[in-house]
Design a protein around this motif. Structure first.
Motif, short mmCIF file in Angstrom:
data_model
loop_
_atom_site.label_atom_id
_atom_site.label_comp_id
_atom_site.label_asym_id
_atom_site.label_seq_id
_atom_site.Cartn_x
_atom_site.Cartn_y
_atom_site.Cartn_z
N ALA A 1 0.62 -39.25 -18.91
CA ALA A 1 1.74 -38.94 -19.73
C ALA A 1 2.68 -38.35 -18.86
CB ALA A 1 1.57 -38.09 -20.80
N SER A 2 2.42 -37.54 -17.83
CA SER A 2 3.23 -36.67 -16.87
C SER A 2 3.67 -37.98 -15.84
CB SER A 2 2.41 -35.94 -16.13
OG SER A 2 3.12 -35.39 -15.06
N ASP A 3 2.88 -38.92 -15.52
CA ASP A 3 3.15 -39.97 -14.60
C ASP A 3 4.04 -40.87 -15.11
OD1 ASP A 3 2.53 -40.77 -12.03
OD2 ASP A 3 1.23 -42.32 -12.96
N LEU A 4 3.79 -41.27 -16.34
CA LEU A 4 4.59 -42.31 -17.17
C LEU A 4 6.06 -41.72 -17.28
CD1 LEU A 4 1.91 -44.22 -19.43
CD2 LEU A 4 3.15 -45.00 -17.48
N PHE A 5 6.07 -40.38 -17.89
CA PHE A 5 7.25 -39.70 -18.09
C PHE A 5 8.23 -39.85 -16.76
CE2 PHE A 5 5.53 -37.12 -21.78
CZ PHE A 5 5.50 -38.00 -22.50
N GLN A 6 7.74 -39.61 -15.70
CA GLN A 6 8.34 -39.32 -14.32
C GLN A 6 9.05 -40.76 -13.98
OE1 GLN A 6 8.88 -36.30 -13.78
NE2 GLN A 6 10.19 -36.95 -12.28
N THR A 7 7.90 -41.71 -13.91
CA THR A 7 8.36 -42.90 -13.41
C THR A 7 9.16 -43.85 -14.49
OG1 THR A 7 6.01 -43.84 -14.07
CG2 THR A 7 6.24 -43.08 -11.89
N ARG A 8 8.74 -43.65 -15.54
CA ARG A 8 9.58 -44.72 -16.52
C ARG A 8 10.43 -44.00 -17.38
NH1 ARG A 8 5.10 -48.80 -19.06
NH2 ARG A 8 3.77 -48.91 -17.15
N GLY A 9 10.75 -42.62 -17.39
CA GLY A 9 11.48 -41.77 -18.25
C GLY A 9 10.41 -41.48 -19.59
N ILE A 10 11.05 -40.42 -20.25
CA ILE A 10 10.11 -39.77 -21.24
C ILE A 10 10.34 -40.74 -22.55
CG2 ILE A 10 9.79 -37.77 -22.70
CD1 ILE A 10 10.84 -36.15 -20.63
N ASN A 11 11.79 -40.93 -23.09
CA ASN A 11 12.08 -41.47 -24.25
C ASN A 11 11.64 -43.09 -24.22
OD1 ASN A 11 13.22 -39.48 -26.01
ND2 ASN A 11 15.27 -39.45 -24.65
N SER A 12 11.46 -43.43 -22.96
CA SER A 12 11.32 -44.83 -22.83
C SER A 12 9.84 -45.16 -22.84
CB SER A 12 12.04 -45.57 -21.40
OG SER A 12 13.44 -45.19 -21.57
N THR A 13 8.89 -44.18 -22.73
CA THR A 13 7.65 -44.38 -22.86
C THR A 13 6.99 -43.92 -24.01
OG1 THR A 13 7.44 -43.32 -20.43
CG2 THR A 13 5.38 -43.55 -21.77
N GLY A 14 6.22 -45.10 -24.86
CA GLY A 14 5.79 -44.72 -26.02
C GLY A 14 4.42 -44.23 -26.08
N VAL A 15 3.98 -43.84 -27.22
CA VAL A 15 2.51 -43.16 -27.16
C VAL A 15 1.90 -44.32 -27.01
CG1 VAL A 15 2.92 -41.16 -28.44
CG2 VAL A 15 2.59 -43.31 -29.71
N ASP A 16 2.01 -45.49 -27.26
CA ASP A 16 1.26 -46.64 -27.10
C ASP A 16 0.80 -47.12 -25.61
OD1 ASP A 16 0.62 -48.28 -29.91
OD2 ASP A 16 2.77 -47.67 -29.74
N THR A 17 1.90 -47.13 -25.03
CA THR A 17 1.41 -47.20 -23.39
C THR A 17 0.81 -46.20 -22.86
OG1 THR A 17 4.07 -48.17 -23.49
CG2 THR A 17 2.87 -47.64 -21.43
N ILE A 18 1.05 -44.92 -23.60
CA ILE A 18 0.32 -43.67 -22.84
C ILE A 18 -1.07 -43.87 -23.04
CG2 ILE A 18 -0.21 -41.45 -22.97
CD1 ILE A 18 2.74 -41.20 -23.65
N VAL A 19 -1.51 -44.33 -24.28
CA VAL A 19 -2.99 -44.41 -24.73
C VAL A 19 -3.77 -45.72 -23.93
CG1 VAL A 19 -2.60 -43.04 -26.89
CG2 VAL A 19 -2.60 -45.59 -26.72
N ALA A 20 -2.69 -46.63 -23.84
CA ALA A 20 -3.25 -47.84 -23.15
C ALA A 20 -3.63 -47.59 -21.78
CB ALA A 20 -2.45 -48.93 -23.14
N VAL A 21 -2.86 -47.02 -20.99
CA VAL A 21 -2.90 -46.75 -19.66
C VAL A 21 -3.96 -45.51 -19.47
CG1 VAL A 21 -1.96 -45.83 -17.45
CG2 VAL A 21 -0.70 -47.04 -18.92
N ALA A 22 -4.30 -44.51 -20.32
CA ALA A 22 -5.11 -43.53 -20.14
C ALA A 22 -6.43 -44.25 -20.89
CB ALA A 22 -4.90 -42.30 -21.09
N GLY A 23 -6.70 -45.40 -21.35
CA GLY A 23 -7.74 -45.61 -21.60
C GLY A 23 -8.29 -45.42 -22.85
#
Lengths: 189, 189
Positions: free
Chosen positions: A12-34
């Motif tokens: 989440a920290s990584d995605l928030f920083q690279t894509r923005g917080i509001n633009s990062t959905g929880v679906d994306t986070i769990v998908a990347v985190a596996g």
DNA sequence: AGTGATTTATACAGTTCTATATAAAATATT
DNA sequence: AATATTTTATATAGAACTGTATAAATCACT
């Protein structure tokens, strides 16, 4: 802490920083985190809770790292102040640098009543306070003033670096910091 | 330009700054502007187009205002540089100040391929270039370096002011700027 | 008054998002 | 091996968002 929970925090920290917080959905986070949303919501009550924990962890990691570096480098307060920006540069240019969370978070959550904004504002204040305490130990008169100036340089440089990677902003921020610190040291009590 | 179009631009600029860009829906914008979505989409192809025009207008307004102030204040290049931060403070503390768009926009759109990010990055560069040209006219050796340092101070101060209104950051940013400018002026060619 | 352009009102398609429900599968523990 | 816990898979409710369709209403102009 659970392996999955810390994995989620890192991703989440990584995605928030690279894509923005509001633009990062929880679906994306769990998908990347596996993992799955069920697991995420087991460890975090809400997305806002996750954001707050990401911010908290990022700030603590930075403060701990910086404080360890400074205390083990020298015992002379004035030297600590001088080395501050060297270590900050080391942090910013390190490969696992994911940006200063509180700088971006306050931009994405401008409402002063928002918990995320409040936390990032508090972290910014803490960081400034930390610099101020270093300045005080070095017997600088207007410690808060110098701390504010240095934090402006620092936050400006981080932002410039975020806006365009490899901008070389840190190099000139260091030079400016040295001038300001030297000037303040010659007016010590 | 149509009255409605400029009304939408003003309202959108205001809402983007106070609530964030991604957190502000077009429904909210048209409601506050007292019009409908149909009209908004008549003047702007998409929300992204609206964001870009808001940014463009905000930057032009600022640059025009600043340049007018500077050219009418003095003809001596070195004095222009000195007065720069006075005018910037005037701008930032003016009641109709709605923040520097490009600073927040780059935080909300971190992806370097995003048009909004690219525009805000370009505006940041232009502003730095403008300071650099002032420094060059004042015969300062490393004009780009000083311009970068001053812009770091400026962007840091704007952000501090956005994070906590009335922080007094601008006052200390001005002091720091004076030190840096004076130092650079004594090393002129 | 009548004509043509602009603006409104309303509805809605289609997507994305947070958050939860439910049952199956995997893992750990005894 | 049997039981308990954790994790996955999948579906979906419900809200919010962008953008469009359609028809009524308002306005400008002659």
């Amino acid at each position: 802490m659970s392996l999955l929970k810390s994995k989620i925090l890192v991703v989440a920290s990584d995605l928030f920083q690279t894509r923005g917080i509001n633009s990062t959905g929880v679906d994306t986070i769990v998908a990347v985190a596996g993992t799955t949303k069920m697991t995420l919501y087991k460890y975090f009550r809400s997305k806002e809770d996750l954001i707050l924990e990401v911010l908290e962890k990022g700030h603590q990691d930075f403060q701990n790292w910086l404080n360890d570096k400074l205390t083990s480098s020298t015992k002379k307060p004035s030297e600590k102040l001088q080395k501050l920006f060297d270590f900050i540069e080391e942090w910013v240019t390190s490969p696992n640098f994911r940006g200063m969370g509180f700088i971006k978070a306050s931009a994405e959550f401008p409402n002063e009543e928002n918990p995320v904004h409040q936390l990032s504002s508090e972290q910014s204040r803490q960081f400034r306070q930390y610099i101020s305490s270093l300045a005080s130990e070095a017997n600088i008169q207007d410690a808060d003033g110098l701390a504010l100036q240095l934090s402006l340089l620092f936050e400006g440089a981080v932002q410039a670096e975020q806006m365009k990677r490899g901008s070389g902003a840190m190099k000139y921020a260091k030079k400016a910091a040295k001038i300001l610190i030297d000037g303040a040291l010659t007016h010590t009590v």
